[in-house]
Design a protein around this motif. Sequence first.
Motif, mmCIF file in Angstrom:
data_model
loop_
_atom_site.group_PDB
_atom_site.id
_atom_site.type_symbol
_atom_site.label_atom_id
_atom_site.label_comp_id
_atom_site.label_asym_id
_atom_site.label_seq_id
_atom_site.Cartn_x
_atom_site.Cartn_y
_atom_site.Cartn_z
ATOM 1 N N THR A 195 31.891 -10.033 -49.735
ATOM 2 C CA THR A 195 31.173 -11.117 -49.670
ATOM 3 C C THR A 195 30.150 -10.870 -48.545
ATOM 4 O O THR A 195 29.286 -11.777 -48.202
ATOM 5 N N TYR A 196 30.369 -9.932 -47.726
ATOM 6 C CA TYR A 196 29.502 -9.743 -46.578
ATOM 7 C C TYR A 196 27.912 -9.501 -46.666
ATOM 8 O O TYR A 196 27.238 -10.208 -46.002
ATOM 9 N N SER A 197 27.595 -8.844 -47.816
ATOM 10 C CA SER A 197 26.102 -8.764 -48.399
ATOM 11 C C SER A 197 25.718 -10.162 -48.618
ATOM 12 O O SER A 197 24.729 -10.373 -48.158
ATOM 13 N N ILE A 198 26.393 -10.832 -49.535
ATOM 14 C CA ILE A 198 25.595 -12.030 -50.200
ATOM 15 C C ILE A 198 25.576 -13.165 -48.894
ATOM 16 O O ILE A 198 24.869 -13.909 -48.796
ATOM 17 N N GLU A 199 26.482 -13.067 -48.019
ATOM 18 C CA GLU A 199 26.361 -13.914 -46.870
ATOM 19 C C GLU A 199 25.201 -13.546 -45.819
ATOM 20 O O GLU A 199 24.517 -14.551 -45.578
ATOM 21 N N ARG A 200 24.944 -12.280 -45.777
ATOM 22 C CA ARG A 200 23.648 -11.845 -44.860
ATOM 23 C C ARG A 200 22.585 -12.406 -45.728
ATOM 24 O O ARG A 200 21.608 -12.913 -44.902
ATOM 25 N N ILE A 201 22.457 -12.140 -47.128
ATOM 26 C CA ILE A 201 21.436 -12.484 -47.973
ATOM 27 C C ILE A 201 21.136 -13.900 -47.800
ATOM 28 O O ILE A 201 19.979 -14.646 -47.429
ATOM 29 N N THR A 202 22.072 -14.993 -48.007
ATOM 30 C CA THR A 202 22.123 -16.220 -47.827
ATOM 31 C C THR A 202 21.508 -16.587 -46.257
ATOM 32 O O THR A 202 20.829 -17.581 -46.292
ATOM 33 N N TYR A 203 22.065 -16.049 -45.470
ATOM 34 C CA TYR A 203 21.501 -16.501 -44.085
ATOM 35 C C TYR A 203 19.982 -16.308 -43.942
ATOM 36 O O TYR A 203 19.180 -16.934 -43.343
ATOM 37 N N VAL A 204 19.450 -14.823 -44.358
ATOM 38 C CA VAL A 204 18.109 -14.683 -44.482
ATOM 39 C C VAL A 204 17.145 -15.515 -45.336
ATOM 40 O O VAL A 204 16.214 -16.071 -44.901
ATOM 41 N N GLU A 205 17.549 -15.690 -46.415
ATOM 42 C CA GLU A 205 16.929 -16.623 -47.385
ATOM 43 C C GLU A 205 16.898 -18.171 -46.702
ATOM 44 O O GLU A 205 16.027 -19.091 -46.920
ATOM 45 N N GLY A 206 18.162 -18.512 -46.146
ATOM 46 C CA GLY A 206 18.288 -19.682 -45.559
ATOM 47 C C GLY A 206 17.240 -19.954 -44.508
ATOM 48 O O GLY A 206 16.460 -21.120 -44.500
ATOM 49 N N ALA A 207 17.333 -18.966 -43.841
ATOM 50 C CA ALA A 207 16.145 -19.026 -42.660
ATOM 51 C C ALA A 207 14.737 -19.099 -43.239
ATOM 52 O O ALA A 207 13.862 -19.864 -42.631
ATOM 53 N N PHE A 208 14.465 -18.229 -44.130
ATOM 54 C CA PHE A 208 13.065 -18.423 -44.647
ATOM 55 C C PHE A 208 12.687 -19.324 -45.681
ATOM 56 O O PHE A 208 11.607 -20.165 -45.444
ATOM 57 N N LEU A 209 13.543 -19.728 -46.491
ATOM 58 C CA LEU A 209 13.339 -21.114 -47.328
ATOM 59 C C LEU A 209 14.234 -22.295 -46.991
ATOM 60 O O LEU A 209 13.768 -23.271 -47.519
ATOM 61 N N GLY A 210 14.561 -22.359 -45.993
ATOM 62 C CA GLY A 210 15.220 -23.645 -45.594
ATOM 63 C C GLY A 210 15.015 -24.193 -44.096
ATOM 64 O O GLY A 210 14.299 -24.976 -43.960
ATOM 65 N N VAL A 211 15.201 -22.945 -43.154
ATOM 66 C CA VAL A 211 15.032 -23.462 -41.686
ATOM 67 C C VAL A 211 13.201 -23.523 -41.593
ATOM 68 O O VAL A 211 12.547 -24.413 -40.861
ATOM 69 N N GLY A 212 12.640 -22.580 -42.267
ATOM 70 C CA GLY A 212 11.184 -22.401 -42.114
ATOM 71 C C GLY A 212 10.419 -23.702 -42.448
ATOM 72 O O GLY A 212 9.747 -24.125 -41.739
ATOM 73 N N PRO A 213 10.679 -23.964 -43.761
ATOM 74 C CA PRO A 213 9.952 -25.258 -44.504
ATOM 75 C C PRO A 213 10.586 -26.457 -43.579
ATOM 76 O O PRO A 213 9.603 -27.432 -43.369
ATOM 77 N N PHE A 214 11.739 -26.479 -43.170
ATOM 78 C CA PHE A 214 12.210 -27.746 -42.390
ATOM 79 C C PHE A 214 11.193 -27.794 -40.963
ATOM 80 O O PHE A 214 10.949 -28.929 -40.680
ATOM 81 N N VAL A 215 10.926 -26.695 -40.323
ATOM 82 C CA VAL A 215 10.182 -26.874 -39.161
ATOM 83 C C VAL A 215 8.846 -27.054 -39.411
ATOM 84 O O VAL A 215 8.299 -27.745 -38.602
ATOM 85 N N LEU A 216 8.220 -26.719 -40.566
ATOM 86 C CA LEU A 216 6.777 -27.021 -40.837
ATOM 87 C C LEU A 216 6.787 -28.369 -41.142
ATOM 88 O O LEU A 216 5.768 -29.251 -40.823
ATOM 89 N N THR A 217 7.828 -28.847 -41.871
ATOM 90 C CA THR A 217 7.902 -30.262 -42.163
ATOM 91 C C THR A 217 8.030 -31.313 -41.117
ATOM 92 O O THR A 217 7.035 -32.329 -40.998
ATOM 93 N N VAL A 218 8.762 -30.954 -40.196
ATOM 94 C CA VAL A 218 8.902 -31.874 -38.933
ATOM 95 C C VAL A 218 7.688 -31.573 -38.086
ATOM 96 O O VAL A 218 7.108 -32.617 -37.653
ATOM 97 N N THR A 219 7.143 -30.329 -38.124
ATOM 98 C CA THR A 219 5.796 -30.264 -37.278
ATOM 99 C C THR A 219 4.779 -31.106 -37.891
ATOM 100 O O THR A 219 3.957 -31.509 -37.014
#
Length: 317
Positions: A195-219
């Motif tokens: 599951t290492y690969s899917i975990e890494r993909i989840t983190y990258v996508e989470g940063a791009f489509l999760g953390v990124g939009p959250f920061v933009l929204t709060v900003t």
Amino acid sequence: MPHIDAENRTCAKVLLVLGFKYYCGYEFLFIILFSVAYLQVIMVNMLIVTLGCFCHQLQKPMFFFLMNLSVADICFSSWIMPWMITSIFLKNRSISLTACAMQMYGFLAFTSSEFLLLSAMAYDRYVAICNPLHYYLIMNRRFCAGFAAGCWLLGFADTFPHAWFTLRACYCSSNRLNHFFCDLTALMKMSCSETYSIERITYVEGAFLGVGPFVLTVTSYVFIIITVLKIQSTEGRAKAFSTCSSHLMIVVIFYGTTLSMYMRPTSTFSLEVNKMITLIYVMIIPMLNPVVYSLRNRELNRALKMVFQLDMFPGML
């Protein structure tokens, strides 16, 4: 029926979704609770979409994004809750691996799309409040349509690797899925594949489509609050802060619960806790979104009053 994979492991082809196994005897209560919540989500969001389509005074950029959010909530809930209700009622919680992958794909796709739509709505409010003279120039039809289409396309493209993992992974220790639907964290926990690969993909996508939009929204809301502080009227500031605080509350709950689920290693997962957290954004968030973003809006309330007072189809307004 199980099949034998390339490493001679017996892999389950049908999964048994355990649901709320520690709450046996309360099935009827769960059915009533989930059914009421689902009907409310469908009816309220369908009303918003209908009014947005047929009431000319609501055909503005803000309501365009509200309609998209309502469609996302309808699809998000419809993808999960009817299956939850029928599986509890029929006491048949088995699901094929293909159906499980489709269920998880749709859930993550609509979740990702909603992340991006919330950011689009925050940007729309930022332009409306901080740059009102150029609002309709910036938020023109082509820009809004492209923005919304980008939200949907990115949301659905983002989740292909997770569906692929679900179909290709081997579940050899047990076919019992400790969740109330095919959730990625529960699938990774029970998988005996790497599951290492899917975990890494989840983190990258989470940063791009999760953390990124959250920061933009709060900003966006930070700039809105700075602008609101310059308003001379105390009543005007109070109304603006009330709106911003309710929006931020939904954003924090939605992003916080989702990111806390998927942006940490599988070794730290507590599936029973995860089920309770998931239930918040499966059932509670789609119920709150229309209230916070739509039904408190003055123009939408005015349109509702016109519909019910005139007792006619919204298309005639």
